[in-house]
Design a protein around this motif. Structure first.
Motif, mmCIF file in Angstrom:
data_model
loop_
_atom_site.group_PDB
_atom_site.id
_atom_site.type_symbol
_atom_site.label_atom_id
_atom_site.label_comp_id
_atom_site.label_asym_id
_atom_site.label_seq_id
_atom_site.Cartn_x
_atom_site.Cartn_y
_atom_site.Cartn_z
ATOM 1 N N VAL A 46 -6.383 -7.315 0.489
ATOM 2 C CA VAL A 46 -5.722 -6.147 -0.088
ATOM 3 C C VAL A 46 -5.173 -6.503 -1.475
ATOM 4 C CG1 VAL A 46 -3.764 -4.574 0.139
ATOM 5 C CG2 VAL A 46 -5.162 -5.124 2.126
ATOM 6 N N ILE A 61 0.848 -1.194 0.000
ATOM 7 C CA ILE A 61 0.000 0.000 0.000
ATOM 8 C C ILE A 61 0.886 1.247 0.000
ATOM 9 C CG2 ILE A 61 -0.563 0.876 2.326
ATOM 10 C CD1 ILE A 61 -3.106 -0.374 -0.183
ATOM 11 N N THR A 89 -4.919 1.144 -9.518
ATOM 12 C CA THR A 89 -3.644 0.480 -9.263
ATOM 13 C C THR A 89 -3.036 -0.081 -10.550
ATOM 14 O OG1 THR A 89 -4.818 -1.543 -8.791
ATOM 15 C CG2 THR A 89 -4.167 -0.211 -6.903
ATOM 16 N N CYS A 144 -6.127 -4.760 -5.000
ATOM 17 C CA CYS A 144 -5.156 -4.133 -5.894
ATOM 18 C C CYS A 144 -5.224 -4.711 -7.308
ATOM 19 C CB CYS A 144 -3.739 -4.276 -5.348
ATOM 20 S SG CYS A 144 -3.467 -3.296 -3.867
#
Ligand SMILES: Nc1ncnc2c1ncn2[C@@H]1O[C@H](COP(=O)(O)OP(=O)(O)OP(=O)(O)O)[C@@H](O)[C@H]1O
Ligand SMILES: [Mg+2]
Lengths: 270, 310
Positions: B121, B64, B131, B125
């Motif tokens: 996560v 992140i 992203t 992504c």
């Protein structure tokens, strides 16, 4: 078996404090804890008077340690209520109970093994002063507690072990360190779970003398198998078998009780 | 100074000297990669080595940080120091949420929850529009430090990365040797006892967790500027595994272990790359050897040999 509950002969003075000594500091109502179907602590009504040393005795598996876990909220009670120093603590978290001044020790000695004796005691002092969240400061600020920590260690006969790693201390010394750490919090009430278990005679004498000295100004509830220790130290004794209180009173009263003789003295040679 | 003993101070001096000399001997980009992973591993070590918390999902915070820095540097044109700081904050915010969810659980459950959250996560992504999916965020400009000094040149970038690494490394060490760090160690040693002394252990764990994830985010952010790219590799599960390997190999709960571990693992990946799958096999063997024979890791064993804490 007859469920005779023989309470102390003395007049009840729980509400009074008129004579200044007999205020009840810790009280449980129908304290119960079940593990699945097995009831380890069963409707225990305990009253501990302030300033006394109170023993909790009983054979192995009677529920003494479980009682301690309940009193200090390390385990939730299935049923019942606990009052400490005029407050209902039944729903508090364990750390909050400790902050109110009800501090426990553990049956298996509880030290921080890879920290020195000094650091162990300092951890208790540091908590009380409240800068323990400071992660940006050097640990050297903890030096202000060194003198007090040394004094406490000296008090329990550990003057020569100040910088020794706790893990390296002999067993009896570990227990002494544990008591010094607890004392550093200056608790209103201490719960000691078998403070002399597994000790040599000398160590037992040392711990007994220590408890005799530290009792001033506080209340102690202790689990103890060694009956001569109990006889010498304790004002009141509560006998627990299979989760229930079978007798309560001073040593002479309790040791005459037939249920106690059957359930406790008969099975364990004190 | 800063809680270092004399021997440790000397080791620190050697480390700083090596950081200064290294880019003259090795490829600066390679050394920067090592420094980023070293900071990442040091952040991870704060938890496993000093609080006793095993996070299996630390790639989430590294990743992140990498995405936030890359995105803000590219789309907002933020200066590198601000972009990296935001990367760190991204790691910290995510760490606050994940820590809050995971810390009520003990031991293996804690590890499993961090792993599960990190997988979420990862999938986020993969799917999220900003992203860049499989491509990641590419051509991230290194920009100008404080809006003034261009970091286009590798050596300019190097000094910035080295400064970030050293600052982070020293800060983590300060945390370990602070009043707070003392409580962390108490929790690692005997949590029930710490509780019985009145410590609200969960809040200490959470703070330590957030400090660690902040640093992981900083490491990830720095990495994305060094390489000009943020990709799925940064958040992938294998990245979480790699940081465990680095820390374990270097020595859990040692000061310099994570740095040495990062150097060895990154070095292996770089120099054994021509051998393809052998890298993974070698890593596996090293991992097993560590667990079986060198539990204390390189610096742990070396420290035991020299009788100092490294
Ligand atoms: N967490 C637990 N889960 C299930 N059963 C438990 C648990 N803790 C205690 N018990 C059971 O409750 C009973 C009382 O245990 P406890 O440890 O309170 O006894 P004790 O009086 O302290 O004994 P000792 O003198 O051996 O220390 C025992 O039968 C024990 O097996
Ligand atoms: Mg017990």
């Amino acid at each position: 078996m007859r469920a005779v509950t023989q309470y102390a002969n003395e007049p009840t003075e729980e509400s009074g404090g008129r004579h200044g000594v007999s205020e009840i500091i810790l009280e449980t109502k129908e304290l119960t804890r079940a593990f699945g179907g097995f009831v380890a602590v069963n409707g225990v009504n305990l009253k501990v008077r302030a300033g006394t040393i109170h023993a909790l005795i009983g054979p192995n598996g009677a529920g003494k340690t479980t009682c301690f876990n309940l009193l200090t909220k390390f385990m939730p009670a299935t049923r019942g209520a606990i009052r400490f120093a005029g407050r209902d603590i039944t729903r508090l978290a364990p750390a909050e109970v400790a902050r109110l001044g009800l501090v426990r020790s553990f049956q298996i000695s509880a030290v921080f093994p890879h920290l020195s004796a000094l650091e162990n005691v300092r951890l208790a002092l540091q908590r009380a002063r409240g800068n323990s969240y400071d992660f940006w400061r050097s640990e050297r600020v903890l030096g202000v507690f060194d003198a007090r920590a040394r004094a406490l260690l000296e008090d329990v006969g550990l003057a020569d072990f100040v910088n020794v790693q706790a893990a390296l201390l002999p067993y009896g010394r570990k227990r002494a360190l544990e008591i010094a750490t607890t004392l550093a919090l200056d608790p209103k009430m201490m719960l000691l779970d078998e403070p002399t278990a597994g000790m040599t005679h000398e160590d037992v004498d040392r711990i007994v003398a220590l408890i005799g000295r530290i009792r001033a100004g506080r209340t102690i509830l202790m689990v103890e198998h060694n009956l001569s220790v109990v006889e010498g130290l304790c004002d009141t004794i509560t006998v627990l078998t299979r989760g229930s209180v079978v007798a309560e009173g001073d040593y002479a009263t309790v040791s005459r009780n037939p249920d106690v003789i059957a359930a406790y003295l008969g099975t364990a040679d004190g | 100074m800063l809680g270092y003993s004399r021997a440790q101070g000397m080791a620190l001096g050697i480390l700083i000297a090596l950081v200064i000399v290294a880019p003259g001997v090795l490829y600066p980009v390679f050394v920067m990669k090592v420094l980023c992973f070293a900071l990442f591993a040091a952040a991870f070590n704060l938890l496993i080595g000093y609080v006793g918390l095993l996070s299996f999902g630390h790639a989430a915070f590294f990743g992140i940080g990498s995405y936030v820095t890359a995105w803000t540097a590219k789309n907002w044109g933020l200066t590198p120091e601000l972009a990296i700081l935001l990367g760190g904050l991204g790691g910290a915010v995510l760490g606050l949420v994940f820590g809050w969810l995971a810390i009520r659980r003990q031991g293996l459950y804690f590890a499993m929850i961090t792993l599960a959250l990190a997988q979420m996560v990862y999938f986020f992504c993969v799917e999220a529009p900003f992203t860049g999916g499989e491509d990641g965020i590419q051509q991230v400009p290194r920009g100008r430090l404080f809006g003034v000094f261009s970091l286009q040149n590798d050596m300019a970038m190097y000094w910035v990365a080295a400064a970030i690494f050293l600052a982070g490394f020293l800060l983590l060490h300060r945390v370990v040797h602070s009043p707070f760090g003392q409580v962390m160690k108490a929790i690692r040693e005997n949590e029930p006892r710490a509780t019985s002394l009145g410590y609200r252990t969960d809040s200490y764990k959470l703070i330590a967790f957030v400090i660690s994830t902040f640093m992981a985010g900083i490491a990830g952010g720095t990495k994305s500027l060094v390489f000009g790219i943020a990709t799925l590799t940064d958040v992938h599960f294998s990245m979480s595994g790699e940081v465990v390997l680095m820390t374990l190999l270097g020595g859990l709960g040692t000061i310099f272990g994570p740095v040495v571990g990062a150097l060895v693992v990154t070095g292996m990946e770089n120099y054994l790359a021509p051998f393809g799958a052998w890298v993974t096999v070698t890593q596996g063997v090293i991992f097993i050897a560590c667990v079986l024979a060198f539990r204390r890791g390189i610096m742990g064993e070396l420290g035991a040999l020299l009788k100092i804490d490294l």
